[in-house]
Design an enzyme around this catalytic site. Structure first.
Site, PDB file in Angstrom:
ATOM      1  CD  GLU A 220     -77.372   8.343  42.586  1.00 30.79           C
ATOM      2  OE1 GLU A 220     -76.648   9.279  42.977  1.00 30.79           O
ATOM      3  OE2 GLU A 220     -78.322   7.893  43.263  1.00 30.79           O
ATOM      4  CE  LYS A 236     -79.641  12.845  47.902  1.00 27.51           C
ATOM      5  NZ  LYS A 236     -80.576  11.968  48.622  1.00 27.51           N
TER       6      LYS A 236
END
Length: 423
Positions: A220, A236
């Site tokens: 990420e 997410k």
């Protein structure tokens, strides 16, 4: 500044192992590395990085970045370090709350497979560095980690408390975390090299010092700041890799979770961005990561001319995807819902270059080494649709690619082969 084309060479893991051997032989600090996708490169390695604890503020310095006449990405050197998650810090944390070091030299692997020697000085590439790239010796010390899982009942209690808070309207979403603990022996650099060779995460980072080591196998991006443009790509939404990725995009719970965090990132960047410049450039993309599929979105903005790295971090840190909505209330409640402090997990690791700019990951899938103990944090976003058992399984799915790692088969060291060869 100097730049030399080294050409084809070993993989990032092979070169990193060779540099580790070189550092031990010379009695200098071990290498540090960024691998995956950093500054437009497949790897950025500091051949030797002397690291130490650092102040939280001023650790990363915002720079404008520039491009050469050939329009090739240059890095040259800079600060490589980390910032730990800032809440519930113990009086004596296992690792410093911030650490890092400065390098004047990097080895960069471009996206065509070509290695480059770059330095902020005028010094030519030393022959032993070129040899580490062209003919890396894979013989390195072994490693071993014996993992202990977290307590499932404790994690479930935290998830249930979060669900109660959501029903009460205190938060809309929060990331409830737990951690695997372990004992280790051997070489953490060898662990990281094996891990990136096996799992190939997009935003992996490694640094080490007398204080311990951080091996971040993160997929990420937290922040990428080049000139006045900044991007953040929150993750997410998670599904095991063996499942149909279309199921993730069709999940009401995962989509809602991602959209809420995108709004939070928009708010964070909006605090330091030029008015009207915050945009969502990619929404709800489904991307593979080690062992799982993720929903990934990207938010971009133009920063004001006087925005410093400290101001940007004040606005956005800790990362939105590992906190919740609303952010301040979620951070406050999470300290009661989680059994242990997070440490470096959910903080950030990355580099600030006076030439290339600033890039930081979200320190998830991150193993922290201190003494003979290590830790691996895991967690997931909780919404009103969350099931505690499914959230526990998501933690296991995220950790699986790391827990299942084992040392690679070691070739016979070159010196031993030579010694045993007929004359």
């Amino acid at each position: 500044m100097r730049m030399e084309r080294l050409g084809d060479g070993g993989s990032p893991a092979q070169v990193l192992r060779a540099l580790g051997v070189r550092a031990r032989d010379l009695g200098i600090a071990p290498p540090a590395a960024l691998t995956g996708t950093w500054f437009g490169a497949a790897a950025v390695i500091a051949p030797s990085l002397a690291t130490s604890p650092a102040p939280v503020r001023g650790t990363f310095t915002r720079t404008t970045g520039r491009i050469t006449d050939e329009d090739r990405p240059l890095i040259g050197g800079g600060w490589i370090g980390y910032l730990a998650y800032p809440d519930r810090v113990p009086t004596t944390p296992a690792l410093p709350v911030a650490a890092g070091g400065w390098t004047d030299v990097v080895l960069r692997l471009d996206d065509t497979g070509c290695w480059w020697y770059e330095t902020l000085t005028d010094e030519p590439c030393p022959p032993d560095l070129a040899a580490a790239v062209h003919d890396p010796d894979p013989a390195v010390p072994d490693w071993r980690i014996d993992w202990t899982p977290p307590d499932r009942a404790t994690h479930r209690h935290g998830v249930e408390q979060c669900l109660d808070a959501i029903r009460a309207g205190e938060v809309y979403q929060a990331c409830v975390c737990t951690r695997f603990t372990g004992t280790w022996s051997g070489d953490p650099l060898a662990f990281f090299a094996d891990a990136v060779e096996t799992t190939r995460p997009n935003r992996a980072a490694y640094l080490q010092g007398p204080w311990g080591a951080v091996a971040s196998l993160s997929p990420e991006l937290f922040l990428a700041c080049h000139r006045d443009r900044v991007e953040s790509s929150p993750i997410k939404g998670t599904l095991p890799l063996h499942r149909d990725p279309a199921d993730l995009r069709a999940s009401v719970k995962d989509v809602a979770e991602n959209v809420m965090i995108v709004d939070l990132v928009r708010n964070d960047l909006g605090r330091v961005a030029e008015t009207g410049t915050v945009t969502v450039t990619d929404l709800l993309g489904v991307h593979p990561a080690p062992g799982v599929w993720h929903l990934v979105s990207t938010v971009a903005a133009t920063l004001g001319p006087d925005v410093t790295a400290d101001a940007l971090l004040d606005a956005a840190f800790p990362p939105a995807s590992v906190t919740g909505c609303p952010k301040l209330r979620a951070r406050d409640l999470l300290q009661d819902w989680e059994e242990l402090p997070r440490g470096v997990y959910c903080g950030t690791v990355g580099m600030a270059s006076p030439v290339a700019g600033l890039e930081l990951n979200v320190a998830i899938r991150t193993v922290e080494f201190a003494g003979n103990e290590c830790a691996l944090g895991v967690g997931g976003g909780i919404t009103i649709d969350s099931d505690p058992d499914a959230e526990w399984q998501e933690c296991l799915d995220k950790a699986a690619s790391i827990l299942q790692l084992s040392p690679r088969t070691r070739p016979v060291p070159r010196a031993a082969r030579t010694a045993g060869a007929p004359r």
